[in-house]
Design a protein around this motif. Structure first.
Motif, PDB file in Angstrom:
ATOM      1  N   TRP A  60       0.955  -1.044  -0.159  1.00 41.94           N
ATOM      2  CA  TRP A  60       0.015  -0.094  -0.243  1.00 41.94           C
ATOM      3  C   TRP A  60       1.002   1.076   0.315  1.00 41.94           C
ATOM      4  O   TRP A  60       0.771   2.388  -0.655  1.00 41.94           O
ATOM      5  CB  TRP A  60      -0.917  -0.135   1.138  1.00 41.94           C
ATOM      6  N   HIS A  61       1.777   1.278   0.713  1.00 40.34           N
ATOM      7  CA  HIS A  61       2.719   2.137   0.838  1.00 40.34           C
ATOM      8  C   HIS A  61       3.310   2.748  -0.391  1.00 40.34           C
ATOM      9  O   HIS A  61       3.371   3.903  -0.875  1.00 40.34           O
ATOM     10  CB  HIS A  61       4.008   1.901   1.176  1.00 40.34           C
ATOM     11  N   THR A  62       3.471   1.704  -1.269  1.00 34.88           N
ATOM     12  CA  THR A  62       4.083   2.613  -3.290  1.00 34.88           C
ATOM     13  C   THR A  62       2.830   2.966  -3.177  1.00 34.88           C
ATOM     14  O   THR A  62       2.813   3.689  -4.597  1.00 34.88           O
ATOM     15  CB  THR A  62       4.450   0.717  -3.899  1.00 34.88           C
ATOM     16  N   PHE A  63       1.903   2.783  -3.252  1.00 34.14           N
ATOM     17  CA  PHE A  63       0.059   2.931  -3.641  1.00 34.14           C
ATOM     18  C   PHE A  63      -0.019   4.792  -3.445  1.00 34.14           C
ATOM     19  O   PHE A  63      -0.354   5.923  -3.824  1.00 34.14           O
ATOM     20  CB  PHE A  63      -1.322   3.031  -3.356  1.00 34.14           C
ATOM     21  N   GLU A  64       0.261   4.738  -2.099  1.00 35.62           N
ATOM     22  CA  GLU A  64       0.043   5.653  -1.381  1.00 35.62           C
ATOM     23  C   GLU A  64       1.316   6.876  -2.025  1.00 35.62           C
ATOM     24  O   GLU A  64       0.606   8.695  -1.968  1.00 35.62           O
ATOM     25  CB  GLU A  64       0.284   5.797  -0.306  1.00 35.62           C
ATOM     26  N   LYS A  65       2.597   6.751  -2.092  1.00 30.82           N
ATOM     27  CA  LYS A  65       3.276   7.359  -2.395  1.00 30.82           C
ATOM     28  C   LYS A  65       3.162   8.093  -4.010  1.00 30.82           C
ATOM     29  O   LYS A  65       3.211   9.538  -4.026  1.00 30.82           O
ATOM     30  CB  LYS A  65       4.878   6.528  -2.678  1.00 30.82           C
ATOM     31  N   GLN A  66       2.629   7.167  -4.900  1.00 27.98           N
ATOM     32  CA  GLN A  66       1.948   7.593  -6.284  1.00 27.98           C
ATOM     33  C   GLN A  66       1.169   9.244  -6.077  1.00 27.98           C
ATOM     34  O   GLN A  66       0.787   9.770  -6.956  1.00 27.98           O
ATOM     35  CB  GLN A  66       1.910   6.920  -6.957  1.00 27.98           C
ATOM     36  N   ILE A  67       0.010   8.072  -5.548  1.00 22.70           N
ATOM     37  CA  ILE A  67      -1.196   9.505  -5.242  1.00 22.70           C
ATOM     38  C   ILE A  67      -0.633  10.436  -4.862  1.00 22.70           C
ATOM     39  O   ILE A  67      -1.297  11.576  -5.300  1.00 22.70           O
ATOM     40  CB  ILE A  67      -2.109   8.725  -3.586  1.00 22.70           C
ATOM     41  N   ILE A  68       0.127  10.298  -3.709  1.00 22.94           N
ATOM     42  CA  ILE A  68       0.737  11.608  -3.060  1.00 22.94           C
ATOM     43  C   ILE A  68       1.896  12.976  -4.255  1.00 22.94           C
ATOM     44  O   ILE A  68       1.271  13.839  -4.221  1.00 22.94           O
ATOM     45  CB  ILE A  68       1.443  11.312  -1.253  1.00 22.94           C
ATOM     46  N   LYS A  69       2.739  11.575  -5.243  1.00 24.89           N
ATOM     47  CA  LYS A  69       2.908  12.381  -5.881  1.00 24.89           C
ATOM     48  C   LYS A  69       2.027  13.451  -6.494  1.00 24.89           C
ATOM     49  O   LYS A  69       2.037  14.261  -7.428  1.00 24.89           O
ATOM     50  CB  LYS A  69       3.777  11.937  -6.747  1.00 24.89           C
ATOM     51  N   THR A  70       1.065  12.405  -7.195  1.00 29.80           N
ATOM     52  CA  THR A  70       0.045  12.880  -8.740  1.00 29.80           C
ATOM     53  C   THR A  70      -0.699  13.767  -7.962  1.00 29.80           C
ATOM     54  O   THR A  70      -0.677  14.525  -9.236  1.00 29.80           O
ATOM     55  CB  THR A  70      -0.529  11.593  -9.033  1.00 29.80           C
ATOM     56  N   ILE A  71      -1.163  13.677  -6.826  1.00 29.90           N
ATOM     57  CA  ILE A  71      -2.357  15.258  -6.906  1.00 29.90           C
ATOM     58  C   ILE A  71      -1.341  16.271  -6.396  1.00 29.90           C
ATOM     59  O   ILE A  71      -1.376  17.129  -6.629  1.00 29.90           O
ATOM     60  CB  ILE A  71      -2.828  14.654  -5.535  1.00 29.90           C
ATOM     61  N   GLY A  72      -0.133  15.907  -5.453  1.00 29.93           N
ATOM     62  CA  GLY A  72       1.303  17.022  -5.801  1.00 29.93           C
ATOM     63  C   GLY A  72       1.159  18.290  -6.945  1.00 29.93           C
ATOM     64  O   GLY A  72       0.698  18.618  -7.323  1.00 29.93           O
ATOM     65  N   ASN A  73       1.270  16.951  -7.956  1.00 31.48           N
ATOM     66  CA  ASN A  73       1.612  17.973  -9.497  1.00 31.48           C
ATOM     67  C   ASN A  73       0.099  18.096  -9.972  1.00 31.48           C
ATOM     68  O   ASN A  73       0.665  19.337 -10.498  1.00 31.48           O
ATOM     69  CB  ASN A  73       2.266  16.145 -10.400  1.00 31.48           C
ATOM     70  N   VAL A  74      -1.030  18.555  -9.548  1.00 33.41           N
ATOM     71  CA  VAL A  74      -2.286  19.218  -9.928  1.00 33.41           C
ATOM     72  C   VAL A  74      -2.641  19.551  -8.976  1.00 33.41           C
ATOM     73  O   VAL A  74      -3.640  20.542  -9.057  1.00 33.41           O
ATOM     74  CB  VAL A  74      -2.994  17.939 -10.740  1.00 33.41           C
ATOM     75  N   SER A  75      -1.625  20.219  -8.127  1.00 38.03           N
ATOM     76  CA  SER A  75      -3.036  21.031  -6.351  1.00 38.03           C
ATOM     77  C   SER A  75      -2.097  22.378  -6.964  1.00 38.03           C
ATOM     78  O   SER A  75      -3.516  23.051  -7.327  1.00 38.03           O
ATOM     79  CB  SER A  75      -1.365  21.150  -5.839  1.00 38.03           C
TER      80      SER A  75
END
Length: 481
Positions: A60-75
């Motif tokens: 789950w940590h792998t998904f969590e990191k990517q979600i944070i990165k992706t949403i951060g990119n569109v913030s």
């Protein structure tokens, strides 16, 4: 090489998502973006995560990191959306849009409205480098003029979006243009010059279609137009002074300031104009009868963040000048976040990459190479819900293939734009499709058939690949046009 999930397994979350979205749209119709689509995206996300964690043992940590990165990119995109809501409300209540509509319906001919709107939006978008800014400002005013002239809102939205995305694509100030060139390692102006060969013909064909279609449009009668002009002049203080706001906005754009700063300053100046020229409207919004400081401040705050409904005496005009402010963007922001979650887990799981590898395996010629790049850009727009992710992933996936087959990378950068940039606005759950349908108040599937530039561009890329015009293999002495 990393082992990715089997392509058939990788397709399951996308198939589930498409099925859920079809169900949601059939059940909720135009209200599908108010919650149903968001739930569908989260369920699709859950399917992807469940398969990945149980079958492929991805943490789950792998998904969590990517979600944070992706949403951060569109913030920053989310903040821009809030600024767009402020501009939408302030430009309307200050009298900017009503003044543009008031004079526009008397100047613009119904027969030439579509082609004029398309060209105007193209010019503004080239200067601003932003289709979003163009549509949120002059696009909203043009749509209002189309209502008064009796022109179909679907056709009008198609012309506005076609022009805005042409300008966005060809502007050196555009974030998508810069991203496509940088993601593929192509110099910016080399990229823009090479896009001329597909973009200008696509735009010319779209203009011809809008021109021919407009010739058969008689528009509204002078009596119907007068209802709009009388209703607007009775409600607002129609004044050319309000046009200082778009003039100032144009000057800020000319100074190459960022879209967020331009939108915020534009909303602030429009708010000042509202205080000076439309105090009675602000007090009406505040729900008070007398004009005082407290009422003006409350009315202005509501204009920026809340829904406004002004009584003009004309039901159709009341609907036209109603705004949602920042609150009107919240459903779109919610949908973007959910779409980003789905895109992020698809990338983190390797399912997107798995499907793309299958597509690349069918590449055997110049035509199949470009056609598969177009298909991949469209696929990423559908599956990840964001044009920026689509551009980056498409560029990354095909860069090595183009180099191995001896084609210039400017062909890849151009094809990324021909596919990913312009089709993003045609997908209801993509950030662009959601945003423009919210700003214009026209459903994505309603305007989709009339966005001729956006529909023609991917086909033009494939056509140019078929005839091989200005496409050549890389040699040591190859020079860019």
């Amino acid at each position: 090489m990393k082992d990715y999930p089997h392509p058939l397994i990788s397709a399951i979350p996308i198939i589930v998502l498409i099925g859920l979205l079809i169900t949601v749209i059939s059940l909720f119709g135009s209200d599908s973006l108010t919650g149903g689509s968001q739930v569908a995206l989260l369920l699709g996300t859950a399917v992807c995560v469940t398969i990945s964690m149980t079958v492929y043992h991805i943490s789950w940590h792998t998904f969590e990191k990517q979600i944070i990165k992706t949403i951060g990119n569109v913030s920053i995109t989310l903040v821009i959306l809030l600024a767009v809501g402020m501009v939408s409300g302030s430009w309307m209540i200050s009298g900017v849009v009503p003044t543009l509509i008031y004079y526009g319906v008397q100047i613009m001919s119904p027969q030439f409205f579509l082609v004029s709107a398309c060209i105007i939006c193209a010019l503004v978008s080239v200067l601003s480098g932003s289709s979003w800014t163009t549509i949120a400002t002059i696009g909203v005013a043009l749509l209002g003029i189309s209502h008064a002239l009796g022109i179909s809102e679907a056709w009008a939205a198609g012309a506005i979006i076609s022009g805005a995305y042409f300008g966005d694509k060809m502007s050196p100030l555009s974030d998508t243009t810069i991203l496509a060139s940088s993601a593929t390692g192509v110099e910016l102006f080399t990229h823009i010059r090479y896009m001329v060969y597909t973009t200008v013909p696509s735009f010319a064909i779209a203009l011809i279609i809008f021109f021919i279609s407009g010739l058969g449009n008689d528009g509204s009668s002078s009596l119907e137009v007068s209802h709009y002009t009388e209703g607007l002049s009775r409600t607002f203080n129609i004044s050319l002074w309000t046009l200082l706001v778009p003039v100032l906005t144009a000057l800020l754009i000319a100074r190459r300031m960022s879209s967020l700063i331009v939108l915020f300053l534009s909303a602030m100046v429009a708010g000042i104009v509202a205080l000076v020229l439309q105090p009675h409207i602000l007090c009406q919004i505040a729900g008070t009868e007398g004009i005082n400081a407290a009422s003006l401040i409350r009315g202005l705050a509501l204009t920026f963040y809340g829904a406004t409904n002004i009584e003009t005496g004309e039901a159709s005009l009341n609907e036209l000048i109603s705004t949602g402010g920042m609150a009107g963007m919240l459903n779109t922001i919610w949908l973007i976040i959910c779409a980003m979650c789905f895109g992020a887990v698809m990338v983190a799981s390797g399912m997107i990459q798995s499907i793309t590898r299958v597509i690349i395996s069918f590449v055997h010629s110049r035509l199949s190479l470009v056609a598969s790049t177009v298909f991949t850009g469209l696929f990423f727009n559908i599956s990840t819900g964001d044009q920026f992710i689509s551009i980056v992933l498409t560029g990354d996936m095909y860069k090595e293939t183009y180099q191995k087959k001896g084609y210039e990378l400017r062909l890849l950068s151009r094809t990324c734009e021909d596919a990913a940039t312009v089709t993003s606005v045609l997908i209801p759950w993509n950030t662009c499709g959601m945003t423009q349908s919210t700003i214009l108040g026209v459903a994505t599937l309603t305007y989709l058939p009339y966005c001729f530039f956006n529909l023609i561009s991917p086909l033009m890329a494939i056509f140019m690949a078929a005839i091989g015009w200005k496409i050549r293999k890389v040699t040591p002495n190859t020079a860019s046009d």
